[in-house]
Design a protein around this motif. Sequence first.
Motif: not given
Length: 155
Positions: A136-142
């Motif tokens: 989820e952090l990777a998606v938010l960062g992307a």
Amino acid sequence: MSDDILSIIPTDPHWQPARDVAERTTAIMADLAPGEPDGVDAEVDVTWHDNVAVIDCGANLERIGCPHCGASIDTKWWKDLLEAHLDEGFANLAVKTPCCGADSSLDALEYAWPCGFARFEIAVWNPQRDWFSDEELAVLGAVLGHPVRQIRAHI
């Protein structure tokens, strides 16, 4: 009454996104942290700071460690430092550690419960979850256009 706040901040304390990108990221974050089971949505705040601000973990803070000598840093020193910069924020994060006098950075100190520094924050008040997953952090960062980290505060 106490509150819990789950925030994401950019990994670079000085970085800020474009406003439209921040709005899209905020909408995704609100979906990932739903509100109360009775249907009340979680409150999501977006904050833009003029200078770097501390995003701390509130009462969750257990310990601050020195990355140079490993000593425990007195939380009174930390609280005094934050109070001195409460209104204007931090022009820079450079600091001499009180334990060994080493040149360091506030964002390099070792916080037991994550703390951070940022000019941009998205915060969910009283989310019905503990942490965002790495995915989820990777998606938010992307979506945001920059890697993010999370802070969970109890106030």
